[in-house]
Design an enzyme around this catalytic site. Sequence first.
Site, PDB file in Angstrom:
ATOM      1  N   THR A 194       0.890  -1.168   0.000  1.00 39.45           N
ATOM      2  CA  THR A 194       0.000   0.000   0.000  1.00 39.45           C
ATOM      3  C   THR A 194       0.921   1.208   0.000  1.00 39.45           C
ATOM      4  O   THR A 194       2.045   1.123   0.485  1.00 39.45           O
ATOM      5  CB  THR A 194      -0.818  -0.027   1.308  1.00 39.45           C
ATOM      6  OG1 THR A 194      -1.733  -1.106   1.230  1.00 39.45           O
ATOM      7  CG2 THR A 194      -1.567   1.269   1.542  1.00 39.45           C
ATOM      8  N   GLY A 218     -10.434  -2.826   2.937  1.00 38.73           N
ATOM      9  CA  GLY A 218      -9.382  -2.959   3.938  1.00 38.73           C
ATOM     10  C   GLY A 218      -9.291  -1.720   4.804  1.00 38.73           C
ATOM     11  O   GLY A 218     -10.246  -0.965   4.929  1.00 38.73           O
ATOM     12  N   GLU A 232      -1.245  -5.683   7.371  1.00 40.10           N
ATOM     13  CA  GLU A 232      -2.443  -6.517   7.392  1.00 40.10           C
ATOM     14  C   GLU A 232      -3.653  -5.638   7.726  1.00 40.10           C
ATOM     15  O   GLU A 232      -3.804  -5.179   8.850  1.00 40.10           O
ATOM     16  CB  GLU A 232      -2.290  -7.631   8.431  1.00 40.10           C
ATOM     17  CG  GLU A 232      -1.247  -8.659   8.021  1.00 40.10           C
ATOM     18  CD  GLU A 232      -1.059  -9.753   9.041  1.00 40.10           C
ATOM     19  OE1 GLU A 232      -1.145  -9.472  10.257  1.00 40.10           O
ATOM     20  OE2 GLU A 232      -0.813 -10.898   8.624  1.00 40.10           O
ATOM     21  N   GLY A 233      -4.497  -5.442   6.734  1.00 38.37           N
ATOM     22  CA  GLY A 233      -5.627  -4.527   6.885  1.00 38.37           C
ATOM     23  C   GLY A 233      -6.490  -4.809   8.093  1.00 38.37           C
ATOM     24  O   GLY A 233      -6.899  -3.900   8.813  1.00 38.37           O
TER      25      GLY A 233
END
Lengths: 320, 325
Positions: free
Chosen positions: B196, B226, B248-249
Amino acid sequence: MGWAIALHGGAGDIPKDLPPERRKPREATLRRCLEIGVAALKAHKSALDVVELVVQELENCPHFNAGRGSVLTTDGTVEMEASIMDGKTKNCGAVSGLTTVVNAISLARLVMEKTPHIYLAFDGAEAFAREQGVETVDSSHFITPENIERLKQAREANRVQIDYTQPIKKAPKIAPVPEGDQIGTVGCVAIDTQGNLATATSTGGLVNKMVGRIGDTPIIGTGTYANHLCAVSATGKGESIIRATVGRDVAALMEYKGLSLEDAAAYVVEEGAPKGTVGLVAVSATGEVTMPYNTTGMFRACATEAGHTELGIWSSESNE
Amino acid sequence: MGGWAIAVHGGAGVDPNLPPQRQEEAKQLLTRCLNLGISALRSSLPAIDVVELVVRALESDPLFNSGRGSALTENGTVEMEASIMDGPKRRCGAVSGVTTVKNPISLARLVMDKSPHSYLAFSGAEEFAKQQGVEMVDNEYFITEDNVGMLKLAKEANSILYDYRIPIVGLESCGAAAESPILMNGLPISVYAPETVGCVVVDGQGRCAAATSTGGLMNKMTGRIGDSPLIGAGTYACDLCGVSCTGEGEAIIRGTLARDVAALMEYKELSLQDAVDYVINKRLDEGKAGLIAVSKTGEVACGFNTNGMFRGCATEDGFMKVGIW
């Protein structure tokens, strides 16, 4: 200590002269939901089960802005959203953009329990609903004449507003919209006999919202939040609740500043968001309950094992 | 203290076997974007404009997981999301499920500035984009060969997993896992590659802003949202600071990471770095994530509990650093 439960049917510009035929069915539903929730808690159901159960009831009631009775988008359609959070594990689930799912809150719970994700929306959420075999109906099931009327009036008011960025106050009121535009959301928070906290919130969103608009309800930390200290469900103007990260802030004030539940919630409602935009219900790990709001009123009810019960719309001074 | 400061990231969670050439490309991209931001700050552009400008550059480059180069859904399509927040009045904008808008971060900005809402998604977001006349392209534009290959690997890895939460024992037979046993969101890091992107800035006037953009989780269910578009989770900015997260969303959402950095500064009066460290060490449980942050007094900080984070930062007094490990 002991169990406690609080639920709401939306904070907003609820006029004090609300006619009995609009007031009584809502009060009756709040009472019924409180009874259902209390019975479940006494039967040692988990907080997570209790909040889901109560919110399902509120969704099924056509008088509140969730499930059946959801307010309409600018296209006259329904787009429902919900979220649920388990204070013990901080597991959560959320959904948005639902059009055929009878109980959005239950789908949110399935997202939490049956997928590796937290949040599913629109087509993807509807597809998941079908996979899971949850109850779905034609979209028209959710639409009520009251809401068609609300949309009509909101559209008329907006026609005068050319620029969205103008404060809504500038638009002359054509006619009073039933319960105002801000009627919003249902939710429930609870602490069970094991001391576990949970929260659930569900809504149709804002009257005349743009298609695809997501509010605070499915955003964990804003409209909904629970951890080991408290469980919060907020209602009001989504955009304000998001900016103020209402749910998380109540818990953060308790955690980082050592405020009590009541003080934390009061602070967030009074200082965190503009007047007329927010209300919430919250319970703490020690069984306290609080239901502050900075709007005209909030449909709400609560009960604790210690015997405190409350049900109301406006502040206690103006209840008969 | 005081003065401007800027930080950028291209994702937390890096394959330890990432080829040196890839590492070099990443550092060059981060440097280029950082320099874009620095020029803008030197010409007194406000923080909110700088974060948008920098994230646009990151989206347009196919290297990281945003805009062009986004991770693919289980259907092989791209669904992008982004959010932006302006510290001074905590105005915010977010989009999800964007499929034809060239720069999702700019659409998020338009939601903030030109709509009565904070968050638009899927067909509603696309419709708004059309009305606003933003640059739109075919979904294919965003899809890279690299990611088509990654999707295939992810599907292979997932087909062995019955429950992503169960530790993967049988995966040793899968080629991808044999090289790198590090897992994120249940996938081997060589396949998962969060990447991201984000940017946080405090300008010469002490105004903070934050922006985050992503294609999301590789092989995600269509409609999965997310942390990146969720205010308080992946992105947050207020008077005191600006924060952008990656990793990690689900862990970032549960930990309301971005908001917590600010809340710790506000309610516990921690310094920026202490707040960042606290959040990384205590708010993630078993989750893996990283973040960048700036404070209104011109400090910059980053933290991550992952194996590396693509990042760069610079401050007005001449400090500049780009790194991965």
